[in-house]
Scaffold this motif. Structure first.
Motif, mmCIF file in Angstrom:
data_model
loop_
_atom_site.group_PDB
_atom_site.id
_atom_site.type_symbol
_atom_site.label_atom_id
_atom_site.label_comp_id
_atom_site.label_asym_id
_atom_site.label_seq_id
_atom_site.Cartn_x
_atom_site.Cartn_y
_atom_site.Cartn_z
ATOM 1 N N ASN A 5 4.827 10.589 6.560
ATOM 2 C CA ASN A 5 4.149 9.509 7.279
ATOM 3 C C ASN A 5 5.014 8.881 8.366
ATOM 4 O OD1 ASN A 5 1.418 8.891 5.697
ATOM 5 N ND2 ASN A 5 2.973 9.426 4.195
ATOM 6 N N SER A 60 -3.306 6.925 -3.760
ATOM 7 C CA SER A 60 -3.116 7.794 -2.604
ATOM 8 C C SER A 60 -4.455 8.288 -2.081
ATOM 9 C CB SER A 60 -2.231 8.984 -2.992
ATOM 10 O OG SER A 60 -2.072 9.871 -1.904
ATOM 11 N N SER A 100 0.538 4.117 -2.718
ATOM 12 C CA SER A 100 0.111 5.438 -2.271
ATOM 13 C C SER A 100 1.127 6.517 -2.633
ATOM 14 C CB SER A 100 -0.110 5.415 -0.754
ATOM 15 O OG SER A 100 -0.493 6.684 -0.278
ATOM 16 N N TRP A 125 6.769 10.683 0.875
ATOM 17 C CA TRP A 125 5.859 9.841 1.653
ATOM 18 C C TRP A 125 6.497 9.460 2.989
ATOM 19 C CZ3 TRP A 125 5.282 5.328 4.166
ATOM 20 C CH2 TRP A 125 3.988 4.889 4.415
ATOM 21 N N LYS A 143 0.811 -1.215 0.000
ATOM 22 C CA LYS A 143 0.000 0.000 0.000
ATOM 23 C C LYS A 143 0.848 1.271 0.000
ATOM 24 C CE LYS A 143 -3.823 -2.123 2.611
ATOM 25 N NZ LYS A 143 -4.588 -2.091 3.874
ATOM 26 N N TYR A 144 1.954 1.265 0.755
ATOM 27 C CA TYR A 144 2.718 2.501 0.866
ATOM 28 C C TYR A 144 3.382 2.869 -0.462
ATOM 29 C CZ TYR A 144 7.326 0.237 1.066
ATOM 30 O OH TYR A 144 8.461 -0.466 0.763
ATOM 31 N N GLN A 185 7.886 0.181 7.568
ATOM 32 C CA GLN A 185 7.446 -0.967 6.779
ATOM 33 C C GLN A 185 8.593 -1.982 6.666
ATOM 34 O OE1 GLN A 185 6.799 2.297 5.782
ATOM 35 N NE2 GLN A 185 4.690 2.095 6.478
ATOM 36 N N SER A 201 -8.157 2.804 4.176
ATOM 37 C CA SER A 201 -6.817 2.272 4.442
ATOM 38 C C SER A 201 -6.834 0.799 4.823
ATOM 39 C CB SER A 201 -6.144 3.076 5.560
ATOM 40 O OG SER A 201 -6.914 3.003 6.753
ATOM 41 N N ILE A 215 -1.034 4.676 8.001
ATOM 42 C CA ILE A 215 0.266 4.847 7.331
ATOM 43 C C ILE A 215 0.881 3.492 6.976
ATOM 44 C CG2 ILE A 215 0.720 7.082 8.416
ATOM 45 C CD1 ILE A 215 2.565 5.692 10.369
ATOM 46 N N PHE A 216 0.111 2.419 7.121
ATOM 47 C CA PHE A 216 0.475 1.079 6.665
ATOM 48 C C PHE A 216 1.752 0.545 7.324
ATOM 49 C CE2 PHE A 216 -0.842 3.750 2.924
ATOM 50 C CZ PHE A 216 -2.199 3.541 3.078
#
Length: 659
Positions: free
Chosen positions: A278, A175, A168, A274, A164-165, A368, A182, A302-303
């Motif tokens: 984030n 995004s 996004s 990003w 996802k990040y 992440q 989310s 923010i995954f």
């Protein structure tokens, strides 16, 4: 191989020039008349590593050319500055064998050492500093273990495990969509989009190379026209129209290479933005005693799928401060930014001020795992049966043995490939990168230490004697640098430290900590015999001889010195007194003094630290390190060299070492 005729080559060059004028094609070495680029060129001529590194960190284009068509790499090669050439190559200087500038660089190299360095650096190819970063992002598309994906996209017959990040950061469509939903873990692609078209779009988003041939045909389930139509639709939906433009312009090799470079740079910048908006924005500052109580839900906006913790260094001498109602333990933009993370009760301060010692604090970074896998340390951790690799309701907290500032530098590198390492943190970053097995970051930290840590020391000592420089505040502790180099096994650090000591030996030779360092160097040899050499001391002697030898290497100077050596030494020793006469006699015979003790090297109460280094010429006289009068600067250098060697021998005697 087809050979172009003269008129064909002229047409090709003319078309290339038109593309450059129209802005479609960029010059590899554009003309740069800015002051900052001029400073870089001047530093490359002089061999000033510190200034070169500072200009590179400021973002100066190291592949530009000056008004004389010289690039920084050509200047450094031509002037014989090996370490500057090495720094430029490591920073992305272009050096293509089949280009005019590339051939000039190789042809003009001052010596074989530099020429061999250029050849060993894969000279026939351009160096792309972002390639390892792009390769890691692309590899996430096919990496099955350890699992880092958090969204599944399905098409007719195929599925894609994505992140996802990255979606996004790279796609405005994702995004906006993921900002609202989310928690989405499944997305179904419309059947009108061929899987091949979506796969090409994902390669682009994950910084992969766009194929010249989109595929299609019998046996693939879709024709080439259907795939191209699907690419057109998906690029419009995901708002990544530059992919479609790149496919249309895939016939020109130079345009493809330039576009590839631009797209990787653009992708890196998007991921950096990003990361800052984030990860860094949502880092949490909390009392260390409460850090383990943080419960961060796995489903978050923010995954993040893991928390990295770094504790502030303990400071037993921190002054006590009065506690007031305005003190806040958790810091972020606002409490709402914490997304409802329970961190335990926030202590209420008393209304009456009291003297308390500030509690130790920790910083939690929501990150992440996919980006942490660039570190072999984290790759092994998340691929194992360790607790940190297991699924849980709340995010696992992994404590890293470094300060929050150092961890932020490491995360910035992992997410962006940028290495803006402050000199005061370079040693700590070096040690942390060694702990986490991040070799490229380790190398970058070593480069910062060996360039910015140089102070005003030139690469070649005949340009400026360090003794003539104004004293400057040392940002780094050179003793810590040496020990860090030994611990991390980085030869570049050890060489830098030896050169640093050699050019400032008169300031360090009598310090107790220097003697301890020499003792440690001797003990590093297992089963050391009495006659074994001491590695650090051998290197210091080598750079010390280089420091003084280079004064005599001007053309014709050696012959002149042969004729005038006796007269110069006689004049020097006549004024210097009987103690220096003994040294001068050994200088003339090429042998060491029989006794190199302090009594022979000092006169009266004069010592290395009592002389005025900023004014070596007092009353028009040239004086040595012992403060004695020398005949001229050459006699001074010869005597100073022997004085410092004698000090080394005295140090070894005091340590009862034979090297």
């Amino acid at each position: 191989m087809d050979i172009l005729r003269k008129h064909q080559l002229e047409v090709s060059l003319h078309e290339e020039q038109k593309l450059i004028e129209n802005g479609r094609l960029k010059e590899d070495s554009p003309l740069d008349m800015s002051d900052s680029f001029g400073k870089l060129c001047e530093a490359c001529r002089k061999g000033d590593l510190k200034s070169c590194q500072e200009m590179i960190l400021e973002g100066v284009n190291i592949n530009a050319r000056d008004q004389f068509d010289y690039t920084p790499l050509i200047l450094a090669s031509l002037c014989g500055h090996y370490e500057v050439v090495q720094l430029l190559l490591e920073s992305g200087a272009l050096c293509e064998r089949d280009t005019f500038q590339g051939e000039r660089c190789l042809y003009n190299a001052l010596n074989d050492k530099i020429r061999n360095l250029l050849l060993s650096e894969d000279y026939s190819k351009s160096r792309d500093p972002l390639q390892p970063f792009a390769a890691h992002i692309t590899s996430l598309l096919s990496r099955g273990f350890p699992k880092t994906s958090d969204i599944l996209v399905t098409t007719s017959g195929e599925s894609f495990q994505l992140h996802k990040y990255i979606l996004s950061a790279r796609s405005p469509y994702f995004s906006k969509r993921l900002a609202v939903t989310s928690a989405t873990i499944l997305w179904k692609l419309p059947s009108v989009i061929p899987p091949q078209a979506f796969e090409i779009a994902m390669k682009y988003i994950y910084l992969g190379e766009v194929p010249a041939d989109v595929g299609g045909g019998p046996g693939t389930g879709s024709s080439e026209e259907e795939i191209l139509e699907g690419i057109d639709k998906i690029t419009e939906k995901l708002e990544i129209r530059s992919l479609w433009t790149g496919i249309l312009e895939s016939s020109d090799r130079r345009l493809v290479r330039q576009r590839r470079t631009e797209e990787v740079e653009k992708g890196r910048n998007q991921l950096e933005e990003w990361f800052r908006e984030n990860v860094l924005r949502h880092k949490v500052l909390i009392h260390t005693s409460n850090a383990d109580d943080v419960k961060w839900d796995r489903d978050n906006s923010i995954f993040a799928d893991v928390l990295l913790r770094a504790d502030e260094p303990e400071n037993d001498h921190e002054p006590e401060e009065p506690a007031t109602d305005s003190q806040v333990i958790i810091t972020s933009d606002s409490l709402s930014d914490l997304m409802g993370i329970p961190v335990g009760p926030i202590p209420q301060a008393s209304r009456s001020p009291s003297r308390i010692r500030a509690a130790r604090r920790s910083v939690l970074f929501p990150v992440q795992r996919a980006m942490l896998l660039r570190s072999d340390f984290f790759l092994a951790m998340f691929s194992s049966a360790f607790r940190e690799a297991q699924a849980s309701e709340h995010l696992q907290i992994v404590t890293i043995d470094c300060s929050p500032d150092v961890l932020e530098v490491i995360l910035t590198y992992l997410y962006t490939e940028k290495t803006d390492i402050p000199l005061e943190l370079a040693v700590d970053v070096l040690l942390a990168a060694d702990l986490l097995f991040i070799e490229r970051l380790k190398t970058k930290a070593a480069v910062v230490l060996s360039t910015l840590g140089n102070g005003s020391m030139p690469q070649k000592s005949f340009q400026q004697d360090v003794a003539d420089l104004e004293p400057e505040e040392e940002v780094i502790n050179i003793y810590d640098v040496v020990r860090a180099g030994w611990f991390t096994r980085v030869p570049r650090i050890e060489e830098f430290a030896a050169r640093y000591f050699a050019h400032r030996l008169e300031s360090y030779i009598e310090e107790p900590e220097f003697a301890e360092l020499i003792q440690e160097s001797a003990l590093r040899i297992q089963g050391r015999q009495e006659t074994d050499s001491i590695e650090l001391l051998d290197e210091i002697r080598y750079y010390l001889s280089e420091r003084f030898r280079l004064r005599f290497e001007d053309p014709g100077l050696e012959e002149m010195m042969d004729e005038e050596a006796a007269a110069s030494l006689d004049a020097a020793t006549y004024d210097a007194g009987p103690d220096t006469v003994k040294i001068a006699e050994h200088l003339g015979s090429g042998s060491k003094p029989e006794n190199s003790g302090d009594e022979q090297l000092k006169t009266g109460s004069t010592s290395l630290h009592s002389m005025d280094k900023e004014q070596p010429m007092l009353h028009g006289e040239v004086r040595t390190l012992d403060g004695e009068v020398a005949g001229d600067e050459f006699a001074e250098a010869a005597i100073n060299y022997q004085v410092l060697l004698g000090k080394i021998d005295t140090l070894l005697e005091s340590l009862k070492l034979d090297a």
